[in-house]
Design a protein around this motif. Structure first.
Motif, PDB file in Angstrom:
ATOM      1  N   ASP A 127       0.574  -0.732  -0.067  1.00 22.87           N
ATOM      2  CA  ASP A 127       0.201  -0.378   0.561  1.00 22.87           C
ATOM      3  C   ASP A 127       1.090   1.280   0.230  1.00 22.87           C
ATOM      4  OD1 ASP A 127      -1.814  -1.431   0.241  1.00 22.87           O
ATOM      5  OD2 ASP A 127      -1.952  -2.177   2.121  1.00 22.87           O
ATOM      6  N   ALA A 128       1.782   0.930  -0.907  1.00 26.88           N
ATOM      7  CA  ALA A 128       2.646   2.288  -0.558  1.00 26.88           C
ATOM      8  C   ALA A 128       2.528   3.219  -1.502  1.00 26.88           C
ATOM      9  CB  ALA A 128       4.524   2.567  -1.373  1.00 26.88           C
ATOM     10  N   TRP A 129       2.221   4.676  -0.953  1.00 21.62           N
ATOM     11  CA  TRP A 129       1.673   5.700  -2.214  1.00 21.62           C
ATOM     12  C   TRP A 129       2.691   7.498  -1.425  1.00 21.62           C
ATOM     13  CZ3 TRP A 129      -1.914   9.416  -0.497  1.00 21.62           C
ATOM     14  CH2 TRP A 129      -1.875   9.419   0.801  1.00 21.62           C
ATOM     15  N   VAL A 130       2.340   8.255  -2.283  1.00 18.67           N
ATOM     16  CA  VAL A 130       3.299   9.486  -2.177  1.00 18.67           C
ATOM     17  C   VAL A 130       2.199  10.328  -2.563  1.00 18.67           C
ATOM     18  CG1 VAL A 130       4.858  11.038  -3.238  1.00 18.67           C
ATOM     19  CG2 VAL A 130       5.494   8.601  -2.513  1.00 18.67           C
ATOM     20  N   ARG A 131       1.647  11.474  -1.420  1.00 20.76           N
ATOM     21  CA  ARG A 131       0.921  12.545  -1.813  1.00 20.76           C
ATOM     22  C   ARG A 131       1.778  13.530  -2.435  1.00 20.76           C
ATOM     23  NH1 ARG A 131      -4.073  13.824  -1.027  1.00 20.76           N
ATOM     24  NH2 ARG A 131      -3.989  12.113   0.892  1.00 20.76           N
ATOM     25  N   ALA A 185       7.411  15.985  -0.432  1.00 21.43           N
ATOM     26  CA  ALA A 185       5.601  15.580  -0.366  1.00 21.43           C
ATOM     27  C   ALA A 185       6.272  14.501   0.342  1.00 21.43           C
ATOM     28  CB  ALA A 185       6.188  14.590  -2.248  1.00 21.43           C
ATOM     29  N   ALA A 186       4.767  13.712   1.115  1.00 20.18           N
ATOM     30  CA  ALA A 186       4.942  13.337   1.424  1.00 20.18           C
ATOM     31  C   ALA A 186       4.601  11.599   1.272  1.00 20.18           C
ATOM     32  CB  ALA A 186       3.268  12.914   2.806  1.00 20.18           C
ATOM     33  N   PRO A 215      11.260  16.722 -10.683  1.00 17.23           N
ATOM     34  CA  PRO A 215       9.894  17.627 -10.306  1.00 17.23           C
ATOM     35  C   PRO A 215      10.067  16.414 -12.378  1.00 17.23           C
ATOM     36  CG  PRO A 215      12.338  19.355 -11.715  1.00 17.23           C
ATOM     37  CD  PRO A 215      12.429  17.350 -10.517  1.00 17.23           C
ATOM     38  N   ALA A 216      10.359  15.180 -12.518  1.00 17.15           N
ATOM     39  CA  ALA A 216       9.973  14.655 -13.131  1.00 17.15           C
ATOM     40  C   ALA A 216       8.440  13.708 -12.395  1.00 17.15           C
ATOM     41  CB  ALA A 216      11.024  13.509 -14.071  1.00 17.15           C
ATOM     42  N   VAL A 217       8.609  13.624 -11.672  1.00 15.45           N
ATOM     43  CA  VAL A 217       8.035  12.512 -10.489  1.00 15.45           C
ATOM     44  C   VAL A 217       6.121  13.603 -10.493  1.00 15.45           C
ATOM     45  CG1 VAL A 217       7.347  11.985  -8.187  1.00 15.45           C
ATOM     46  CG2 VAL A 217       9.370  11.636  -9.138  1.00 15.45           C
ATOM     47  N   LYS A 218       4.733  13.462 -11.591  1.00 16.51           N
ATOM     48  CA  LYS A 218       3.912  13.540 -11.635  1.00 16.51           C
ATOM     49  C   LYS A 218       2.938  12.506 -11.027  1.00 16.51           C
ATOM     50  CE  LYS A 218       6.006  16.661 -14.512  1.00 16.51           C
ATOM     51  NZ  LYS A 218       5.891  18.420 -13.632  1.00 16.51           N
ATOM     52  N   PRO A 219       1.504  13.176 -10.654  1.00 14.58           N
ATOM     53  CA  PRO A 219       0.558  12.292 -10.382  1.00 14.58           C
ATOM     54  C   PRO A 219       0.399  11.062 -10.989  1.00 14.58           C
ATOM     55  CG  PRO A 219       0.186  14.265  -9.943  1.00 14.58           C
ATOM     56  CD  PRO A 219       1.232  14.691 -10.641  1.00 14.58           C
ATOM     57  N   VAL A 239       1.992   7.646  -6.922  1.00 12.99           N
ATOM     58  CA  VAL A 239       2.051   8.696  -7.078  1.00 12.99           C
ATOM     59  C   VAL A 239       0.546   9.327  -7.062  1.00 12.99           C
ATOM     60  CG1 VAL A 239       2.891  11.142  -7.541  1.00 12.99           C
ATOM     61  CG2 VAL A 239       4.185   9.134  -7.306  1.00 12.99           C
ATOM     62  N   ILE A 240       0.189  10.099  -6.346  1.00 14.58           N
ATOM     63  CA  ILE A 240      -0.892  11.300  -6.546  1.00 14.58           C
ATOM     64  C   ILE A 240      -0.936  12.709  -6.082  1.00 14.58           C
ATOM     65  CG2 ILE A 240      -2.822   9.799  -5.666  1.00 14.58           C
ATOM     66  CD1 ILE A 240      -3.185  10.595  -3.282  1.00 14.58           C
TER      67      ILE A 240
END
Length: 149
Positions: free
Chosen positions: A28-32, A41-42, A112-116, A138-139
């Motif tokens: 259940d890994a995710w990043v906001r 980010a978290a 900056p390449a990390v996108k929702p 990523v969200i």
């Protein structure tokens, strides 16, 4: 009939004895992402303990300059505080959840390449040098948490 039932019971017991032990793993890994560019980010996830106690000592990703473990707590007077934590004990066969308002990973200097809608890979390191890699969804800052998280 009795012999067949007895044979099945013995076979079932033998197979149960061969079942692999539950292992330490992450789910259940995710990043906001941050609402304001340049802010951290978290990251959130669940650690599932294996047959022995473990201690999480770091979470890293190549997509951030620095990652720290933090914990939010209710403060005296009704607010919230956030403290950095050096390690997190993971009891054997139990879960430790990193969730909004509790334990979490702070990602500073996110690429900056990390996108929702994308993913990034976390590397979790434990005190015994065990390393586990896990992809995280990523969200965007205003998006709801992924279902079931």
């Amino acid at each position: 009939m009795f012999r067949a039932a007895a044979a099945l019971a013995i076979a079932a017991a033998a197979l149960t004895g061969c079942a692999p032990e539950k292992q330490l793993y992450i789910s259940d890994a995710w990043v906001r992402l941050a609402a304001v560019e340049g802010r951290p980010a978290a990251g959130y996830f669940t650690i599932h303990g294996g047959p022995a106690e473990a201690t999480l000592v770091s979470v890293r990703t190549d997509m951030a300059v620095r990652t720290e473990l933090h914990e939010s707590k209710a403060a005296d007077g009704g607010g919230m505080t956030m403290d950095s934590i050096d390690q997190v004990p993971v009891p054997a066969l139990q879960q430790v959840r990193f969730v909004p308002g509790g334990k979490h990973a702070m990602l500073f200097g996110v690429n900056p390449a990390v996108k929702p809608g994308g993913t990034l890979t976390f590397t979790f390191t434990f005190a015994d040098s065990t390393r586990i890699q896990q992809n995280a969804r990523v969200i965007a800052a205003g998006d709801p948490a992924p279902a079931g998280k």
